[in-house]
Design a protein around this motif. Structure first.
Motif, short mmCIF file in Angstrom:
data_model
loop_
_atom_site.label_atom_id
_atom_site.label_comp_id
_atom_site.label_asym_id
_atom_site.label_seq_id
_atom_site.Cartn_x
_atom_site.Cartn_y
_atom_site.Cartn_z
N LEU B 305 0.84 -1.20 0.00
CA LEU B 305 0.00 0.00 0.00
C LEU B 305 0.88 1.25 0.00
CD1 LEU B 305 -2.66 -1.24 2.56
CD2 LEU B 305 -2.96 -0.98 0.09
N THR B 341 -0.50 6.04 -21.10
CA THR B 341 -1.10 4.76 -21.46
C THR B 341 -0.13 3.92 -22.30
OG1 THR B 341 -3.32 5.67 -21.33
CG2 THR B 341 -3.04 3.68 -22.67
N PHE B 344 3.79 3.46 -20.10
CA PHE B 344 3.96 2.59 -18.93
C PHE B 344 3.55 1.16 -19.25
CE2 PHE B 344 2.91 6.52 -16.17
CZ PHE B 344 4.24 6.78 -15.90
N ASP B 346 2.38 -2.83 -17.79
CA ASP B 346 1.27 -3.27 -16.93
C ASP B 346 1.59 -3.20 -15.44
OD1 ASP B 346 -0.32 -3.69 -19.07
OD2 ASP B 346 -0.22 -5.88 -19.03
N LYS B 349 1.42 0.31 -14.26
CA LYS B 349 0.02 0.74 -14.20
C LYS B 349 -0.69 0.16 -12.98
CE LYS B 349 -0.53 1.40 -19.17
NZ LYS B 349 -1.00 0.79 -20.42
N ARG B 350 -0.43 -1.13 -12.70
CA ARG B 350 -1.04 -1.74 -11.52
C ARG B 350 -0.68 -0.97 -10.25
NH1 ARG B 350 -0.66 -6.84 -14.11
NH2 ARG B 350 1.55 -7.04 -13.71
N ILE B 352 0.49 2.12 -9.92
CA ILE B 352 -0.04 3.49 -9.90
C ILE B 352 -1.52 3.46 -9.49
CG2 ILE B 352 -0.71 5.44 -11.37
CD1 ILE B 352 1.88 5.01 -12.95
N MET B 353 -2.26 2.51 -10.04
CA MET B 353 -3.69 2.45 -9.72
C MET B 353 -3.92 2.03 -8.27
SD MET B 353 -5.64 1.24 -13.17
CE MET B 353 -4.68 -0.24 -13.47
N LEU B 354 -3.11 1.05 -7.81
CA LEU B 354 -3.23 0.61 -6.42
C LEU B 354 -2.96 1.78 -5.48
CD1 LEU B 354 -3.69 -1.99 -4.83
CD2 LEU B 354 -1.23 -2.46 -5.00
N THR B 356 -3.09 5.04 -6.19
CA THR B 356 -4.12 6.07 -6.34
C THR B 356 -5.35 5.69 -5.54
OG1 THR B 356 -3.28 6.50 -8.57
CG2 THR B 356 -5.46 7.38 -8.05
N TYR B 357 -5.69 4.40 -5.59
CA TYR B 357 -6.85 3.91 -4.84
C TYR B 357 -6.63 4.04 -3.33
CZ TYR B 357 -10.43 0.62 -3.20
OH TYR B 357 -11.50 0.04 -2.55
N PRO B 411 0.42 -11.39 -9.77
CA PRO B 411 1.25 -10.37 -9.13
C PRO B 411 1.51 -10.66 -7.65
CG PRO B 411 -0.42 -9.33 -10.49
CD PRO B 411 -0.71 -10.81 -10.50
N LEU B 412 0.52 -11.18 -6.95
CA LEU B 412 0.70 -11.41 -5.51
C LEU B 412 1.78 -12.45 -5.25
CD1 LEU B 412 -0.35 -10.50 -2.77
CD2 LEU B 412 -2.11 -12.27 -2.91
N TYR B 415 4.98 -10.69 -5.60
CA TYR B 415 5.23 -9.81 -4.46
C TYR B 415 5.79 -10.60 -3.27
CZ TYR B 415 2.29 -6.42 -7.02
OH TYR B 415 1.76 -5.58 -7.97
#
Lengths: 99, 470
Positions: B305, B341, B344, B346, B349-350, B352-354, B356-357, B411-412, B415
Motif C-alpha cells: 500500500l 497509457t 507505462f 502493466d 500501471k497496476r 499506480i492504480m493501487l 491512487t486507490y 502479481p501477488l 510480491y
C-alpha cells in the motif's frame, strides 16, 4: 468476493490519467482485488492510538544560505524535452482555451 | 580479480585502467546478447575515464580507492548525456542533464562506469521481467530469472562483466537479486547514501547500495558512495562510516537472533542454509537465540500500500511535458493520457492504480493510513528485538532463482518474493545478503543479516564471517 469493482478501477485509472481497454479493466480489477484482499489483514488490526509513520526519520526543514549555486543548463534541459519553444516547455492546446 | 585487488594493482601501475576496462568489455561482448544485462554500454565515456585514471597514475597522482575498477550502474541512476530509461518506454531516448551523486562519487574515487543495466520497469518487480526492454537472464542458469528489480546489476557482477555494480533497494531490489545470483548485496540505512539522481519509486523507502563478489568489495564501494549530500535533504548529516577497517571484527560475543518470521514459508533448502549460517556464527563465537517478531508478517501488506501510494505520486511527473517521450494529441489532457497509457507497462500501471486507490477519498484511512500505523508497529518491534540481540538472521528470498513466467500471471505470488526483505525498508534500517551454500539444482542461496540504522560495519563483519565459513 472482490473488494474492488470495475467501475472503481475505471475511476482510479481516470484519476491516474491511464486509459484501459475492456480486457485490461477485467484483468486489473481481478489482480488489484487480490492484492487488496491480502491487505485486509491490516484492516482487522486495532491500531487505535498508534501514530502513523510516513518516513523513517523525523524530518525537519533543511535550509541553506540563499546564494546562487550551480544549476542545470536550461538549454540542455529543454533539449531533452519532447517540445520546447522560446526557452519554455511547449504543450498542445489546453481544452477550453480560446486560441 | 576483486575490486580491491584491481584498484591496488592500478594504483601501483601494474595494471592499466584501460586494460581492466578491455577485460570488462570482452566479458560484456561475450554474453550480453544472450543475457540482456546492459541496456547501454558507454564505451567512449568509459575509455576516456580509464585513460584519465592511467594518466593520473603515470603522473604520480592517486586516482583513488577504486582506481580503474569498472562499475555497472542500474539504469534508474541518472548519468548526464548518457541514456537513462528506468527500463521504461516513457523515458526511452532521454539523456539526463545531470549525474547522480553516487556516480560522481564513484568517478571521483577512480571507478570507471561502463554502462547502464536492465531493471524491472521503474524498479517495480522481483525478476526483471517487467522491463520494457526484455528480461535479463541469470548468468548461472539462463532459463531462470536473476531476481529484481536490480537484476541487470546483479547479473553483471555474477557474469564477471564488472567487479562492482550499483542497484537500488525499495523492498529488496538489491538483496533478492544478489541472493539469486550468488553475490553480496547491501541495502544501507535510509539516508546513508544520497538519492540525488536516483529516479524515484517510493521516496521514503528507496536506497542505493552496492553489489560485489565479496563482502570486502561491497564495503569499499559503500564507503565511497555513502555520506551526507547537500543535494538530498533526507541524507544523514554525518560523513561515510568506516567499514573496511571493521571487516575482521568478527562476531565473538555478538548476540544473533534467528527470526522465525524470516524463514517462514521458505523452501526447505533455503531454511537449511539459514540454520547452517546460524551454526557458523555460533562457531565463530556469537550467541544465537531464536526469536519471533510477529509484526514482520504485516510487512508485505503495508508495503504494497505504501510503496504504490508513493509511486502514484512520484510517477505523476511522467506526463509527456518535460522529458521522455510524448504521444501526440491535439489537446493537453489527451496528450498526458495517451503518453502514460502507451509509455507505462502493466506492472507500473497496476502500482499506480493501487496507490491512487489507497490514497483516494474514502479509502485513505482504511488503506494508506492503516499501513502507516503498521509501519510504526514494525519500527517498534525491531527496536525491541535490538534490545535483545545485535544482529537478526533470516533468509533473503523464499527460494533459489525461479524460472521465467513462473510468477508473472499472479502479481501477488511475485510480491511474495520480497516478504523477507520488505521489513528493513519500512523501518529504514540496514541489511546485507551474503551467499551461503546452494540449494535446488546447485543454485546459490543468500542469507540475510539485519541490523538497526547505521549498523553496516557490524553487519558486514558478520557477513564476512559467513563468507569465510561458506
Amino acid at each position: 468476493m472482490s473488494r474492488l469493482s470495475r467501475d472503481e478501477v475505471a475511476h482510479v485509472a481516470h484519476l491516474a490519467r491511464l486509459r484501459l481497454s475492456d480486457e485490461e479493466l477485467t484483468t486489473f480489477t481481478e489482480q488489484l482485488g487480490q492484492v487488496l484482499e491480502h491487505a485486509a489483514d491490516l484492516q482487522s488490526l486495532d491500531l487505535t492510538g498508534v501514530p502513523p509513520t510516513a518516513h523513517p526519520f523525523e524530518l525537519r526543514n533543511v535550509v541553506r544560505p540563499d546564494v546562487v549555486g550551480e544549476s542545470l543548463d536550461p538549454a540542455e534541459v529543454l533539449d531533452a524535452a519532447p517540445d520546447a519553444e522560446d526557452g519554455r516547455f511547449a504543450v498542445p492546446r489546453i481544452l477550453g482555451e480560446d486560441l | 580479480m576483486s575490486a580491491i585487488d584491481l584498484a591496488a594493482s592500478v594504483r601501483r601501475g601494474e595494471v592499466t585502467a584501460t586494460d581492466a576496462l578491455a577485460t570488462a568489455l570482452r566479458a560484456i561482448d561475450a554474453r550480453n546478447d544472450e543475457l540482456n544485462v546492459f541496456l547501454h554500454v558507454d564505451r567512449d565515456g568509459a575509455e576516456a575515464r580509464a585513460r584519465a585514471v592511467d594518466d593520473a597514475v603515470a603522473s604520480g597522482r592517486d586516482p583513488g580507492p577504486l582506481a580503474g575498477v569498472p562499475v555497472a550502474l542500474k539504469d534508474n541512476l541518472c548519468t548526464r548525456g548518457v541514456p537513462t530509461t528506468a527500463s521504461s518506454r516513457i523515458l526511452e531516448g532521454w539523456r539526463p542533464p545531470y549525474t547522480a551523486t553516487v556516480v560522481e562519487r564513484l568517478v571521483a574515487a577512480g571507478a570507471v562506469p561502463v554502462g547502464k543495466t536492465n531493471l524491472d520497469e521503474f524498479a517495480m518487480g522481483s525478476s526483471t521481467e517487467t522491463s520494457a526492454f526484455g528480461p535479463t537472464r541469470n548468468p548461472l542458469d539462463p532459463e531462470r530469472v536473476p531476481g529484481g528489480s536490480s537484476g541487470g546489476s546483479a547479473a553483471a557482477v555474477a557474469a564477471g562483466m564488472a567487479p562492482l555494480a550499483l542497484g537500488s533497494d525499495t523492498g529488496g531490489s538489491i538483496r533478492q537479486p544478489a541472493a539469486l545470483c550468488g553475490i553480496v548485496g547491501v541495502k544501507p540505512t535510509y539516508g546513508l547514501v544520497s538519492r540525488y539522481g536516483l529516479i524515484a519509486f517510493a521516496s521514503s523507502l528507496d536506497q542505493i547500495g552496492p553489489f560485489a563478489t565479496s563482502v570486502a568489495d561491497a564495503a569499499l564501494c559503500l564507503e565511497v558512495i555513502a555520506g551526507h549530500d547537500p543535494r538530498d535533504t533526507t541524507s544523514l548529516p554525518e560523513p561515510a562510516p568506516a567499514l573496511v577497517d571493521h571487516l575482521d571484527d568478527g562476531v565473538a560475543g555478538r548476540r544473533v537472533g534467528l527470526v522465525s518470521e524470516l524463514v517462514e514459508g521458505a523452501d526447505a533448502d533455503v531454511v537449511a542454509q539459514v540454520e547452517r549460517a546460524a551454526a557458523a556464527l555460533e562457531a565463530a563465537g556469537a550467541q544465537v537465540v531464536r526469536l519471533s517478531i510477529p509484526e514482520l508478517r504485516l510487512g508485505l501488506s503495508a508495503y504494497y500500500l505504501i510503496a504504490p501510494a508513493e509511486a502514484s505520486s512520484n510517477l505523476a511527473r511522467y506526463d509527456g511535458v518535460r522529458y521522455g517521450r510524448r504521444v501526440a494529441a491535439d489537446e493537453l489532457g489527451a496528450m498526458n493520457e495517451a503518453t502514460r497509457t502507451l509509455g507505462f507497462g502493466d506492472e507500473v500501471k497496476r502500482r499506480i492504480m493501487l496507490g491512487t486507490y489507497a490514497l483516494s477519498a474514502g479509502y485513505y484511512d482504511a488503506y494508506y493510513g492503516q499501513a502507516l500505523k503498521v509501519r510504526t508497529r514494525m519500527i517498534e518491534a525491531f527496536r525491541r528485538a535490538y534490545e535483545q540481540v545485535d544482529v537478526l538472521l533470516g533468509a533473503t528470498a523464499p527460494s533459489v532463482a525461479f524460472r521465467f513466467g513462473e510468477k508473472t500471471a499472479n502479481p501477488l505470488a511475485m510480491y511474495l518474493s520480497d516478504v523477507f526483505t520488505i521489513p528493513t525498508n519500512l523501518a529504514g534500517e540496514a541489511a546485507v545478503s551474503v551467499p551461503f551454500g546452494t540449494g535446488e539444482a546447485g543454485l546459490p542461496i543468500g542469507v540475510q543479516l539485519l541490523g538497526p540504522g547505521r549498523s553496516e560495519a557490524r553487519l558486514l563483519a558478520a557477513a564476512r564471517v559467513l563468507e569465510v565459513a561458506s
